[in-house]
Scaffold this active site. Sequence first.
Site, PDB file in Angstrom:
ATOM      1  N   SER A   1       0.924  -1.281  -0.033  1.00 24.17           N
ATOM      2  CA  SER A   1       0.063   0.014  -0.048  1.00 24.17           C
ATOM      3  C   SER A   1       0.852   1.104   0.131  1.00 24.17           C
ATOM      4  CB  SER A   1      -0.970  -0.011   1.213  1.00 24.17           C
ATOM      5  OG  SER A   1      -0.179   0.261   2.361  1.00 24.17           O
TER       6      SER A   1
ATOM      7  N   LYS B   1       1.909   4.174   7.296  1.00 22.36           N
ATOM      8  CA  LYS B   1       0.844   5.025   6.595  1.00 22.36           C
ATOM      9  C   LYS B   1       1.733   6.629   6.215  1.00 22.36           C
ATOM     10  CE  LYS B   1      -2.784   2.394   6.541  1.00 22.36           C
ATOM     11  NZ  LYS B   1      -3.472   1.906   5.646  1.00 22.36           N
TER      12      LYS B   1
END
Lengths: 413, 144
Positions: free
Chosen positions: B64, B101
């Site tokens: 991701s 993230k």
Amino acid sequence: MIGLMDCNNFFVSCERLFRPDLTRKPVAVLSSNDGCIVARSQEVKDIGIPMGAPLFQVRDTIQKHGIILFSSNFTLYRDISGRVMHALREEFDDTFVYSIDEAFFTIPEGMEVEDIVKIRSRIMQKTGIPVSFGVAPTKTMAKLANSEAKKGNGVIWRTVDECMEQYPSISCGSVWGIGRQMVKRLETLEIRTVSDFLLMGLSFARNEFGVHGERLYLELTGTNASFASDLLSPHASIMSTQSFGRKVRARNVLESALGHHVAHIGEKLRKQDLLASRLTIMCAPSRYGSYALRKGASTVVLSEPTNDTGILLSYTKTLLEEIYDQEVDYAKAGAIVGGLIPASFASGSLFGEVAKEKRRTIFDVVDRLNERYGKETIRPGIIQGTDAWSARSELRSRSFTTRWSEIPHVKAI
Amino acid sequence: MDTYGTLLGGVPADEGTKIPLMSSRPQAGFPAPGDDQIEKVLDINDFVVKHPAATFFVRVEGDSMEGAGIFSGDVLVVDRSITPRDGHIVVAAVYGEMVVKRLRAIGNTHVLASENEQYAPITLTGNDDCFIWGVVVGSVRTFV
């Protein structure tokens, strides 16, 4: 003023560092042989499992409350300890690492309690380990302030007067340096609290308990005394080292040489009734080899101060593994212990008091035989094979910070 | 030992693997005995680790963050001494799991966003179910 920083539930905090899923869950860490409980999270303390509880006695409680157990992972604890102490040294010039999770330091002139609060949160942010600070005029007082800080917001700063106010409600047994034997003796004299003890006066303390009693009295009334002698400075050390007559390459030769040095140091420590908090081993490469850049020494902060030759030997083996290189010719080997403290100041019973007592007796006998019949009449099986020392450790966590193959994983999802 | 190990050594070890920088030019034949011309060593730790006590290494699992140049299997250098701010790549603990993230400030709230549109952003709630663990200051990837 003197400060004491202490990591909260240190081993548990280390286990939680890379395991956010363990936050607020009851977690306990077992001793080297998975025999008894040596660290508890607050949740486990609240359940009522005592420190040092043998595992077999509390199995049911553990199951009932879903307590998560870990074997001791000293590689991890030592690494994290090194980071916490490093972070502390970034804040204070004068620090003295007392055990794997505690360090004393001198508060610079002009520093105030708000500064300590900020320092505390910086250290916690950097390392991820919760810590508590106790600040007071002496080490003994700082230690008491620290245990208070643990129950509150993490920082307690006390003047002499403020300490005195607390003494009527502090039992003698909770004072650093007052051991079980001394508590017994005090109880027969109806002395139960620190106030009771101080009311008896300095000469009583001296007459009844010698220099140790006198130092305690002074420390508790605001005069630095327990670490007064230079012997107890962090620089004090005992060293044993010797050059080989020839170049040495074989590991077993190095091992037995180091074993000899460590055994010798252990004997010296016991004779002077001291405990060491750090162990360094050195293996100096022959000067004319091409390995001048190699790391020749390695140090470990012991999980608790000790004078037990067996324990020192088990660390020696790990340390040697770190620096040994089979391609190198060694010319000299030796060991140094530092951070010496009097045995009476041992910070309590992390690992089974009974077992320790037994080992003390063994080494007493060994020392006496060696004294009578000559050096090394009896010596420990010089650094035994891995199996002999390696502990049972079925529930050990990974070497998150010291092995590339075991570093934590983070999900990119 | 794998390649990362020999390159980087441990943190906060006192000495990483040091690559000597010789001042004498390379020459054929027998090297000078005990070359004492070494004037400096390069330590990769100096390059990637600014705060040894606060720096941790973690390995990435998943895709991701490919938009940020972070691939599965990469080793991230995480520095806990840095205060996280908008735009930083961070390691966060989200409902008991460690994730990587991008930290984004949107109005008064902070979200943890992926660099891949298939993954929805997570709002930082401020309670201990969801907190930032450390700031990613670099990554290490080897090719051979």
